[in-house]
Structure formats: C-alpha cells, structure tokens
Design a protein around this motif. Structure first.
Motif, PDB file in Angstrom:
ATOM      1  N   PHE A  79       4.140  -8.835  -7.457  1.00 53.03           N
ATOM      2  CA  PHE A  79       2.884  -8.418  -6.833  1.00 53.03           C
ATOM      3  C   PHE A  79       2.895  -6.911  -6.637  1.00 53.03           C
ATOM      4  CE2 PHE A  79       3.693 -12.787  -5.742  1.00 53.03           C
ATOM      5  CZ  PHE A  79       2.447 -13.388  -5.796  1.00 53.03           C
ATOM      6  N   PHE A  80       1.708  -6.303  -6.737  1.00 54.17           N
ATOM      7  CA  PHE A  80       1.598  -4.864  -6.539  1.00 54.17           C
ATOM      8  C   PHE A  80       0.208  -4.525  -6.014  1.00 54.17           C
ATOM      9  CE2 PHE A  80       0.626  -5.996 -10.859  1.00 54.17           C
ATOM     10  CZ  PHE A  80      -0.481  -5.238 -11.207  1.00 54.17           C
ATOM     11  N   TYR A  81       0.156  -3.410  -5.291  1.00 47.51           N
ATOM     12  CA  TYR A  81      -1.099  -2.945  -4.696  1.00 47.51           C
ATOM     13  C   TYR A  81      -2.044  -2.462  -5.785  1.00 47.51           C
ATOM     14  CZ  TYR A  81      -4.355  -0.196  -1.906  1.00 47.51           C
ATOM     15  OH  TYR A  81      -5.483   0.316  -1.335  1.00 47.51           O
ATOM     16  N   SER A  82      -3.225  -3.045  -5.818  1.00 43.59           N
ATOM     17  CA  SER A  82      -4.241  -2.641  -6.776  1.00 43.59           C
ATOM     18  C   SER A  82      -5.567  -3.273  -6.375  1.00 43.59           C
ATOM     19  CB  SER A  82      -3.843  -3.087  -8.190  1.00 43.59           C
ATOM     20  OG  SER A  82      -4.805  -2.655  -9.110  1.00 43.59           O
ATOM     21  N   PRO A  83      -6.189  -2.739  -5.328  1.00 42.17           N
ATOM     22  CA  PRO A  83      -7.420  -3.366  -4.839  1.00 42.17           C
ATOM     23  C   PRO A  83      -8.597  -3.182  -5.794  1.00 42.17           C
ATOM     24  CG  PRO A  83      -7.081  -1.297  -3.716  1.00 42.17           C
ATOM     25  CD  PRO A  83      -5.865  -1.524  -4.591  1.00 42.17           C
ATOM     26  N   LYS A  84      -9.442  -4.215  -5.840  1.00 34.36           N
ATOM     27  CA  LYS A  84     -10.667  -4.119  -6.642  1.00 34.36           C
ATOM     28  C   LYS A  84     -11.640  -3.161  -5.972  1.00 34.36           C
ATOM     29  CE  LYS A  84     -10.336  -8.753  -8.569  1.00 34.36           C
ATOM     30  NZ  LYS A  84     -10.907 -10.099  -8.601  1.00 34.36           N
ATOM     31  N   GLU A  85     -11.592  -3.137  -4.652  1.00 31.23           N
ATOM     32  CA  GLU A  85     -12.463  -2.253  -3.871  1.00 31.23           C
ATOM     33  C   GLU A  85     -11.835  -2.052  -2.495  1.00 31.23           C
ATOM     34  OE1 GLU A  85     -16.254  -4.175  -2.854  1.00 31.23           O
ATOM     35  OE2 GLU A  85     -15.423  -5.996  -3.721  1.00 31.23           O
ATOM     36  N   HIS A  86     -12.457  -1.289  -1.653  1.00 29.24           N
ATOM     37  CA  HIS A  86     -12.050  -1.069  -0.262  1.00 29.24           C
ATOM     38  C   HIS A  86     -10.784  -0.237  -0.084  1.00 29.24           C
ATOM     39  CE1 HIS A  86     -15.185  -3.840   0.748  1.00 29.24           C
ATOM     40  NE2 HIS A  86     -14.575  -4.853   0.172  1.00 29.24           N
ATOM     41  N   HIS A  87     -10.413   0.553  -1.069  1.00 29.59           N
ATOM     42  CA  HIS A  87      -9.197   1.359  -0.935  1.00 29.59           C
ATOM     43  C   HIS A  87      -9.259   2.277   0.288  1.00 29.59           C
ATOM     44  CE1 HIS A  87      -5.723   3.806  -1.796  1.00 29.59           C
ATOM     45  NE2 HIS A  87      -6.487   4.882  -1.722  1.00 29.59           N
ATOM     46  N   GLU A  88     -10.369   2.938   0.504  1.00 31.69           N
ATOM     47  CA  GLU A  88     -10.484   3.869   1.640  1.00 31.69           C
ATOM     48  C   GLU A  88     -10.381   3.125   2.974  1.00 31.69           C
ATOM     49  OE1 GLU A  88     -10.351   7.212   1.684  1.00 31.69           O
ATOM     50  OE2 GLU A  88      -9.970   6.995  -0.451  1.00 31.69           O
ATOM     51  N   LEU A  89     -10.957   1.941   3.052  1.00 33.22           N
ATOM     52  CA  LEU A  89     -10.857   1.132   4.271  1.00 33.22           C
ATOM     53  C   LEU A  89      -9.406   0.715   4.522  1.00 33.22           C
ATOM     54  CD1 LEU A  89     -12.376  -0.299   6.580  1.00 33.22           C
ATOM     55  CD2 LEU A  89     -12.696  -2.220   5.039  1.00 33.22           C
ATOM     56  N   ILE A  90      -8.721   0.311   3.473  1.00 31.21           N
ATOM     57  CA  ILE A  90      -7.315  -0.075   3.586  1.00 31.21           C
ATOM     58  C   ILE A  90      -6.473   1.126   4.015  1.00 31.21           C
ATOM     59  CG2 ILE A  90      -5.296  -0.880   2.276  1.00 31.21           C
ATOM     60  CD1 ILE A  90      -7.390  -2.478   0.538  1.00 31.21           C
ATOM     61  N   LYS A  91      -6.771   2.284   3.455  1.00 32.39           N
ATOM     62  CA  LYS A  91      -6.058   3.512   3.820  1.00 32.39           C
ATOM     63  C   LYS A  91      -6.252   3.833   5.300  1.00 32.39           C
ATOM     64  CE  LYS A  91      -5.949   8.406   2.570  1.00 32.39           C
ATOM     65  NZ  LYS A  91      -6.541   9.418   1.676  1.00 32.39           N
ATOM     66  N   THR A  92      -7.483   3.696   5.776  1.00 30.33           N
ATOM     67  CA  THR A  92      -7.774   3.948   7.194  1.00 30.33           C
ATOM     68  C   THR A  92      -7.034   2.957   8.083  1.00 30.33           C
ATOM     69  OG1 THR A  92      -9.937   4.851   6.632  1.00 30.33           O
ATOM     70  CG2 THR A  92      -9.628   4.099   8.904  1.00 30.33           C
ATOM     71  N   LEU A  93      -7.034   1.690   7.706  1.00 31.84           N
ATOM     72  CA  LEU A  93      -6.327   0.667   8.474  1.00 31.84           C
ATOM     73  C   LEU A  93      -4.829   0.961   8.501  1.00 31.84           C
ATOM     74  CD1 LEU A  93      -6.397  -1.951  10.067  1.00 31.84           C
ATOM     75  CD2 LEU A  93      -6.286  -3.191   7.907  1.00 31.84           C
ATOM     76  N   PHE A  94      -4.273   1.390   7.382  1.00 41.02           N
ATOM     77  CA  PHE A  94      -2.858   1.749   7.305  1.00 41.02           C
ATOM     78  C   PHE A  94      -2.532   2.871   8.294  1.00 41.02           C
ATOM     79  CE2 PHE A  94       0.543   4.339   5.411  1.00 41.02           C
ATOM     80  CZ  PHE A  94       1.531   3.386   5.227  1.00 41.02           C
ATOM     81  N   ILE A  95      -3.376   3.890   8.331  1.00 38.73           N
ATOM     82  CA  ILE A  95      -3.164   5.022   9.244  1.00 38.73           C
ATOM     83  C   ILE A  95      -3.294   4.568  10.694  1.00 38.73           C
ATOM     84  CG2 ILE A  95      -4.140   7.233  10.017  1.00 38.73           C
ATOM     85  CD1 ILE A  95      -4.910   7.660   6.986  1.00 38.73           C
ATOM     86  N   LEU A  96      -4.332   3.781  10.983  1.00 35.00           N
ATOM     87  CA  LEU A  96      -4.525   3.282  12.342  1.00 35.00           C
ATOM     88  C   LEU A  96      -3.355   2.426  12.801  1.00 35.00           C
ATOM     89  CD1 LEU A  96      -8.304   2.307  12.333  1.00 35.00           C
ATOM     90  CD2 LEU A  96      -7.218   4.103  13.681  1.00 35.00           C
ATOM     91  N   PHE A 111       0.829  -1.206   0.000  1.00 34.44           N
ATOM     92  CA  PHE A 111       0.000   0.000   0.000  1.00 34.44           C
ATOM     93  C   PHE A 111       0.864   1.257   0.000  1.00 34.44           C
ATOM     94  CE2 PHE A 111      -1.870   3.501   2.349  1.00 34.44           C
ATOM     95  CZ  PHE A 111      -3.059   3.703   1.666  1.00 34.44           C
ATOM     96  N   SER A 112       1.921   1.248   0.791  1.00 38.82           N
ATOM     97  CA  SER A 112       2.742   2.453   0.945  1.00 38.82           C
ATOM     98  C   SER A 112       3.583   2.770  -0.289  1.00 38.82           C
ATOM     99  CB  SER A 112       3.632   2.339   2.175  1.00 38.82           C
ATOM    100  OG  SER A 112       4.540   1.271   2.032  1.00 38.82           O
ATOM    101  N   SER A 113       3.712   1.807  -1.194  1.00 38.94           N
ATOM    102  CA  SER A 113       4.442   2.068  -2.440  1.00 38.94           C
ATOM    103  C   SER A 113       3.720   1.393  -3.605  1.00 38.94           C
ATOM    104  CB  SER A 113       5.879   1.577  -2.329  1.00 38.94           C
ATOM    105  OG  SER A 113       5.912   0.217  -1.978  1.00 38.94           O
ATOM    106  N   PRO A 114       2.548   1.934  -3.982  1.00 37.52           N
ATOM    107  CA  PRO A 114       1.721   1.284  -5.005  1.00 37.52           C
ATOM    108  C   PRO A 114       2.352   1.223  -6.394  1.00 37.52           C
ATOM    109  CG  PRO A 114       0.840   3.440  -4.460  1.00 37.52           C
ATOM    110  CD  PRO A 114       1.955   3.164  -3.495  1.00 37.52           C
ATOM    111  N   GLU A 115       3.344   2.062  -6.634  1.00 35.32           N
ATOM    112  CA  GLU A 115       4.003   2.050  -7.943  1.00 35.32           C
ATOM    113  C   GLU A 115       5.054   0.946  -8.058  1.00 35.32           C
ATOM    114  OE1 GLU A 115       6.648   3.852  -5.134  1.00 35.32           O
ATOM    115  OE2 GLU A 115       4.543   4.249  -5.504  1.00 35.32           O
ATOM    116  N   LYS A 116       5.406   0.352  -6.936  1.00 26.99           N
ATOM    117  CA  LYS A 116       6.469  -0.655  -6.904  1.00 26.99           C
ATOM    118  C   LYS A 116       5.892  -2.063  -7.020  1.00 26.99           C
ATOM    119  CE  LYS A 116      10.568  -1.886  -4.297  1.00 26.99           C
ATOM    120  NZ  LYS A 116      11.438  -1.556  -3.176  1.00 26.99           N
ATOM    121  N   LYS A 117       6.616  -2.930  -7.718  1.00 24.34           N
ATOM    122  CA  LYS A 117       6.240  -4.339  -7.821  1.00 24.34           C
ATOM    123  C   LYS A 117       7.222  -5.159  -6.998  1.00 24.34           C
ATOM    124  CE  LYS A 117       3.979  -4.125 -12.308  1.00 24.34           C
ATOM    125  NZ  LYS A 117       3.848  -4.749 -13.618  1.00 24.34           N
TER     126      LYS A 117
END
Length: 96
Positions: free
Chosen positions: A47-64, A3-9
């Motif tokens: 592998f790389f970050y690219s969620p089908k859905e729930h991006h905002e939830l993942i972002k919140t979890l990352f911050i928490l 998540f913290s580096s979505p451009e990286k594989k």
C-alpha cells in the motif's frame, strides 16, 4: 504514516508493527483507505499514499494532528450532536 512517506510502499505486516496493531486490523484499515481512494495497492499487496483527491485536506489534517493530537482524536470519536437540540438547549433556563 503513509502520507509522511509517500515514496514508500507498506505491507499490512509492516503497518501493524509500526502502529503496534495486529495484522488483521491493519489489513482492514488499509483496505478501507484504498476503497475510499486515499491510498493505492499494487499487485504484491503493498500500500502507498496516492489520493484520488483531497490531498490538501489530508495535509491540513496531518499538520493539525501533529500540533493537537488530542483535539483531532476527540473530534473523530465524539458523537455528532443534534444541531437543533443543541441550539434549543442554549436557551434553557437552569435552576440553581
């Protein structure tokens, strides 16, 4: 990490090194995240970050997690309690 580096594989070997894990465990976890639609894998098994859905939830979890890592890990690993039993226990009279 992804998540913290979505451009990286990442391949499983680099993930395992970064997380101080073994390659087999990293591969299993990456494949699980891919099956759940949270990350994608390319033809070279990177592998790389690219969620089908729930991006905002993942972002919140990352911050928490960065603010309160122990609370997040505890929440993940705590066994869920039976809500009805917990409610009933709240009314038990305890002997001193």
């Amino acid at each position: 990490m992804l998540f913290s580096s979505p451009e990286k594989k990442w391949d499983a070997q680099h993930v395992s090194k970064e997380l101080r894990s073994n390659v087999t465990a990293a591969t299993i976890q990456l494949e699980d995240l891919e099956q759940k639609g949270l990350i994608k894998v390319d033809e070279k098994r990177f592998f790389f970050y690219s969620p089908k859905e729930h991006h905002e939830l993942i972002k919140t979890l990352f911050i928490l997690y960065h603010d309160k890592p122990v609370a997040v890990v505890t929440c993940i690993y705590d066994k869920p309690q039976d809500k009805l039993k917990s409610f009933a226990n709240a009314f038990k009279i305890k002997k001193d």
